[in-house]
Design a protein around this motif. Structure first.
Motif, PDB file in Angstrom:
ATOM      1  N   ASN A  73       0.601   6.616   2.745  1.00 58.66           N
ATOM      2  CA  ASN A  73      -0.435   6.143   1.827  1.00 58.66           C
ATOM      3  C   ASN A  73      -0.245   4.675   1.483  1.00 58.66           C
ATOM      4  O   ASN A  73      -1.212   3.932   1.335  1.00 58.66           O
ATOM      5  N   ILE A  99      -4.268  14.326  -3.236  1.00 53.55           N
ATOM      6  CA  ILE A  99      -2.954  13.817  -3.627  1.00 53.55           C
ATOM      7  C   ILE A  99      -3.113  12.951  -4.872  1.00 53.55           C
ATOM      8  O   ILE A  99      -3.860  11.976  -4.871  1.00 53.55           O
ATOM      9  N   ILE A 153      -8.919  -9.596   7.724  1.00 57.19           N
ATOM     10  CA  ILE A 153      -9.415  -9.792   9.095  1.00 57.19           C
ATOM     11  C   ILE A 153     -10.950  -9.786   9.098  1.00 57.19           C
ATOM     12  O   ILE A 153     -11.593 -10.607   9.749  1.00 57.19           O
ATOM     13  N   LEU A 188      -1.299  -0.215  -5.739  1.00 58.52           N
ATOM     14  CA  LEU A 188      -1.445   1.210  -5.417  1.00 58.52           C
ATOM     15  C   LEU A 188      -0.491   1.611  -4.291  1.00 58.52           C
ATOM     16  O   LEU A 188       0.165   2.660  -4.353  1.00 58.52           O
ATOM     17  N   THR A 222      -9.144  -6.949  -5.957  1.00 60.77           N
ATOM     18  CA  THR A 222      -9.097  -5.839  -4.979  1.00 60.77           C
ATOM     19  C   THR A 222      -7.782  -5.806  -4.198  1.00 60.77           C
ATOM     20  O   THR A 222      -7.094  -4.778  -4.224  1.00 60.77           O
ATOM     21  N   PRO A 223      -7.402  -6.905  -3.512  1.00 61.33           N
ATOM     22  CA  PRO A 223      -6.100  -6.839  -2.823  1.00 61.33           C
ATOM     23  C   PRO A 223      -4.939  -6.611  -3.781  1.00 61.33           C
ATOM     24  O   PRO A 223      -3.998  -5.878  -3.461  1.00 61.33           O
ATOM     25  N   ARG A 268      -4.948  -4.876  -6.625  1.00 58.39           N
ATOM     26  CA  ARG A 268      -4.892  -3.461  -7.017  1.00 58.39           C
ATOM     27  C   ARG A 268      -4.443  -2.589  -5.847  1.00 58.39           C
ATOM     28  O   ARG A 268      -3.731  -1.608  -6.027  1.00 58.39           O
ATOM     29  N   LEU A 269      -4.878  -2.966  -4.630  1.00 58.70           N
ATOM     30  CA  LEU A 269      -4.466  -2.184  -3.459  1.00 58.70           C
ATOM     31  C   LEU A 269      -2.968  -2.300  -3.209  1.00 58.70           C
ATOM     32  O   LEU A 269      -2.302  -1.311  -2.896  1.00 58.70           O
ATOM     33  N   ILE A 285      -7.467  -5.236   6.753  1.00 57.41           N
ATOM     34  CA  ILE A 285      -8.828  -5.204   7.315  1.00 57.41           C
ATOM     35  C   ILE A 285      -9.757  -6.100   6.498  1.00 57.41           C
ATOM     36  O   ILE A 285     -10.629  -6.777   7.047  1.00 57.41           O
ATOM     37  N   LEU A 286      -9.559  -6.114   5.176  1.00 60.69           N
ATOM     38  CA  LEU A 286     -10.383  -6.994   4.331  1.00 60.69           C
ATOM     39  C   LEU A 286     -10.193  -8.458   4.737  1.00 60.69           C
ATOM     40  O   LEU A 286     -11.152  -9.213   4.840  1.00 60.69           O
ATOM     41  N   VAL A 288      -1.587   2.832   4.361  1.00 56.37           N
ATOM     42  CA  VAL A 288      -3.061   2.811   4.384  1.00 56.37           C
ATOM     43  C   VAL A 288      -3.567   1.734   3.425  1.00 56.37           C
ATOM     44  O   VAL A 288      -4.483   0.967   3.753  1.00 56.37           O
ATOM     45  N   ALA A 289      -2.935   1.645   2.231  1.00 59.18           N
ATOM     46  CA  ALA A 289      -3.336   0.617   1.253  1.00 59.18           C
ATOM     47  C   ALA A 289      -3.163  -0.781   1.848  1.00 59.18           C
ATOM     48  O   ALA A 289      -4.044  -1.629   1.733  1.00 59.18           O
ATOM     49  N   VAL A 318      -5.889  -1.459   4.393  1.00 56.55           N
ATOM     50  CA  VAL A 318      -7.188  -1.871   3.816  1.00 56.55           C
ATOM     51  C   VAL A 318      -7.155  -3.368   3.504  1.00 56.55           C
ATOM     52  O   VAL A 318      -8.105  -4.095   3.799  1.00 56.55           O
ATOM     53  N   PHE A 352       2.441   4.388  -4.554  1.00 56.34           N
ATOM     54  CA  PHE A 352       2.587   5.505  -3.605  1.00 56.34           C
ATOM     55  C   PHE A 352       3.993   5.485  -2.982  1.00 56.34           C
ATOM     56  O   PHE A 352       4.626   6.518  -2.821  1.00 56.34           O
TER      57      PHE A 352
END
Lengths: 253, 99
Positions: free
Chosen positions: B77, B2, B90, B65, B58-59, B61-62, B87-88, B80-81, B84, B69
């Motif tokens: 999607n 995708i 936690i 993203l 990182t967070p 850009r996520l 989870i980072l 999911v971003a 992530v 999406f």
């Protein structure tokens, strides 16, 4: 050690990392610990931080060339980060010796496959079966777990997994991995930063990060322009080297 | 596979490159302060700012993203971003607690 030497070394590490879709810790951690007069923990903290920047620099090149699967990368990062977390917690209870031998066997098999298998063709619109994706996410979790347990980066596991498991062409595997390693490195880097491991190394950080950003960008450009056979052979060489290191680690107990 | 639309892909690359350019400018300043002016306090402060910037990228850009999406109508999607990022956070807290 002179910061210009560190900068030069970081450029080389970033170049190889960007080229192969890795974080670069495989190269920069031992180099910094040997020549930078700093502890392994400090070297690992700098390396993790720098590998986020390397990943950002190289992945943009792969994204531009449509060689980075952002969708799969996100899902991989989700399960691998969870795996890395479990691995980090488990590492205090499990002996690493046996795991090192198992991991050595896996990367030896991956290295031989990469060296001798033909590259997969790139279909115009690629799809992967749902059941295969579920299996792959499980394997990514195990990969994250192993990387957390053994302290190795994700790239060295993700690229062979995508090439062998998902039949990705090698350059798309390295491109997607380049994106993922930046995400998975963040959790670890934050901990090193909060624990103050980077406090006494702030004079080295600029040279390492700048070097790895420059090297990562160059490596990404080289990675999309080089023939896939060469990428596969260089990656296989690195896997054989890592296999040797893992066997040594296992024998040391 | 995708892909993002060309326009959104460009936005994502632009954001990444902008963060990298700012980081590089600060790193160059820190390097110069350290090497040529012997002003270690300012150099270390600049290095620390860069490390924090890289960690926060990182967070950031996520989230970007996920937003891109979502703009293209791909909610799973985007989720999911966000997953992530969660989870980072936690993971960071759990590692902090356990290790």
């Amino acid at each position: 050690m002179d910061t210009l030497w560190i900068f030069g070394g970081a450029v080389c590490a970033g170049l190889l990392a960007g080229f192969l879709g890795l974080g670069g810790g495989v190269l920069i951690v031992p180099a910094l610990a040997l020549f930078g007069d700093i502890s392994m923990k400090q070297a690992a903290g700098i390396s993790l931080t720098a590998s986020i920047a390397t990943s950002m620099a190289s992945s943009t090149v792969f994204i531009k060339k449509h060689l980075c699967d952002l969708d799969l990368g996100l899902k991989l990062a989700l399960t691998a980060t969870a795996g890395g977390l479990s691995g980090g917690i488990l590492s205090t209870y499990v002996s690493n010796a046996h795991l090192a031998f198992i991991f050595a066997a896996f990367i030896l098999y991956s290295g031989i496959s990469l060296a001798f298998k033909k590259d997969h063709d790139l279909p115009p619109v690629e799809t992967y079966a749902r059941h295969k994706l579920a299996l792959f996410l499980f394997v990514a979790y195990i990969a994250g777990l192993l990387s957390g347990l053994l302290g190795v980066g994700g790239g060295i596991i993700f690229v062979p997994l995508m090439f062998l498991g998902l039949k990705f062409p090698i350059q798309r595997a390295t491109g997607t991995s380049a994106f993922v390693v930046g995400l998975t490195a963040t959790g670890g880097a934050v901990i090193y930063f909060l624990r103050g491991e980077l406090d006494n190394t702030l004079d080295i950080v600029p040279a390492v990060v700048m070097g790895m950003i420059a090297g990562g960008k160059l490596g990404g450009i080289l990675g999309v322009k080089t023939k896939s056979r060469i990428v596969r052979l260089v990656f296989a060489g690195l896997l054989f080297f890592m296999c040797y290191r893992m066997v040594k680690l296992g024998m040391a107990g | 596979m995708i892909l993002l639309s060309v326009k959104n892909e460009r936005r994502f690359i632009l954001l990444t490159n902008a963060i990298l350019v700012i980081a590089l400018a600060l790193l160059l300043a820190a390097f110069a302060m350290n090497r040529f002016m012997d002003n270690h306090i300012v150099a270390n402060t600049l290095s620390r700012i860069v490390v924090v910037l890289i960690l926060l990228s990182t967070p950031l850009r996520l989230l970007a993203l996920g937003h891109l999406f979502r703009l293209e109508g791909r909610w799973p999607n985007a989720l999911v971003a966000l997953g992530v990022v969660a989870i980072l956070i936690i993971g960071g807290l759990a590692k902090w607690y356990f290790l």
